[in-house]
Write an enzyme that holds these catalytic residues in place. Structure first.
Site, mmCIF file in Angstrom:
data_model
loop_
_atom_site.group_PDB
_atom_site.id
_atom_site.type_symbol
_atom_site.label_atom_id
_atom_site.label_comp_id
_atom_site.label_asym_id
_atom_site.label_seq_id
_atom_site.Cartn_x
_atom_site.Cartn_y
_atom_site.Cartn_z
ATOM 1 N N CYS A 161 0.941 -1.169 0.202
ATOM 2 C CA CYS A 161 -0.208 -0.077 -0.099
ATOM 3 C C CYS A 161 0.534 1.522 -0.279
ATOM 4 O O CYS A 161 1.468 1.880 0.968
ATOM 5 C CB CYS A 161 -0.817 -0.116 1.522
ATOM 6 S SG CYS A 161 -1.552 1.521 1.474
ATOM 7 N N CYS A 164 -0.373 4.131 2.771
ATOM 8 C CA CYS A 164 0.025 3.470 3.937
ATOM 9 C C CYS A 164 1.619 3.789 4.661
ATOM 10 O O CYS A 164 2.011 4.292 5.383
ATOM 11 C CB CYS A 164 0.373 1.714 3.986
ATOM 12 S SG CYS A 164 -1.420 1.405 4.195
#
Length: 236
Positions: A161, A164
Site C-alpha cells: 500500500c 500506507c
C-alpha cells in the site's frame, strides 16, 4: 430505590437498560454456560452483589443470550468483566476471579481506590511508553489494544500500500510524541485478516482510535499529522 442483592441476568434486549440507564455503577459479566464453571462464578457474583447491594449492580450476560452485545463490546476471552460508571465503560478485566480479587475493581468503580493493574495487560506486556509503533497481530490484539490502560491508535496497513508508506513517518512521529500517554500500534491486514475483518477494514490505510477497549474514532486514507494528532489528543 430497589436494592439488588443478587446478580441480574441480562440479554441483548435488556443489557442497555440495565447498564447504561441506571444511576448505579455496574459490573457486567460476560460468560458462557458451556465454557465457564457456573457454580464457581455464581458464588463470586452472589457474594459481590450481596456485599455491595445498593452501591453497585451486578449484571450477568450469557453470550448465548447476548451475541450482539458481545460483538458491540468486543468481548473475546471469557469470563470478562466490564465496569460501567454513569453509562460509560471505564474498565475491563478478564479471567475467573475470587471475591477478593474482584473487590479492588469494585472499589475503583466506586471511586474509593486506584485502578487495579490487569494481569493480562501489564505495562511490560503492552508498554504505553514505547517510542516506536508496536506491531500487533490477531493473536495479541485483545490483550495489547482492547485491554490497554491508555488510548490506542492502530494503523491498519499492508506492505503493498503506497499511501500506507506515506503516513509511516507520521505514525512513528506520533509514537514518539505520545510516549507514556497513548499506545501507537500497527497491524498488517494481509497477515492478520481476522482483526481487519472484525473492524470492517476494507480501504487502507485505516487508522482506528480505541479507548477503554472500544472504537472511539476512525479515519481512512493518508491524513496529515495535524488531523491524526488532534484526534489522538481528543481521546486522551
Amino acid at each position: 430505590m430497589v436494592q439488588y442483592d443478587a446478580p441480574i441476568n441480562a440479554n441483548d434486549t435488556s443489557f442497555e437498560r440495565l447498564t447504561l440507564q441506571t444511576s448505579l455503577p455496574v459490573v457486567a459479566v460476560f460468560w458462557s454456560a458451556r465454557e465457564n464453571p457456573r457454580q464457581q462464578l455464581n458464588a463470586v457474583l452472589e457474594q459481590t452483589a450481596h456485599e455491595y447491594a445498593g452501591e453497585v449492580l451486578v449484571v450477568k450476560l450469557d453470550i448465548a443470550d447476548g451475541p450482539q452485545t458481545r460483538a458491540q463490546y468486543s468481548v473475546e476471552a471469557l469470563p470478562q468483566f466490564l465496569f460501567f460508571r454513569q453509562g460509560k465503560l471505564v474498565a475491563r478485566a478478564r479471567g475467573m476471579p475470587n471475591a477478593e480479587m474482584l473487590r479492588p475493581w469494585i472499589e475503583y468503580l466506586l471511586g474509593r481506590g486506584p485502578k487495579p493493574a490487569s494481569k493480562k495487560a501489564t505495562q511490560e506486556e503492552a508498554p504505553a511508553g514505547d517510542r516506536h509503533p508496536l506491531a500487533v497481530t490477531d493473536d495479541d490484539f485483545e490483550r495489547v489494544v482492547l485491554e490497554a490502560s491508555v488510548p490506542v491508535l492502530v494503523d491498519f496497513w499492508a506492505a503493498w500500500c503506497g499511501p500506507c508508506r506515506m503516513i509511516t513517518p507520521i505514525v512513528e512521529e506520533l509514537a514518539r510524541e505520545f510516549a507514556g500517554r497513548a499506545l501507537i500500534a500497527k497491524l498488517d491486514v494481509d497477515a492478520n485478516p481476522v482483526t481487519a475483518q472484525r473492524y470492517g477494514v476494507q480501504s487502507i490505510p485505516m487508522l482506528i482510535y480505541f479507548r477503554n477497549g472500544q472504537v472511539a474514532d476512525r479515519v481512512v486514507g493518508a491524513q496529515s499529522a495535524h488531523v491524526l494528532r488532534q484526534k489522538l489528543e481528543a481521546s486522551l
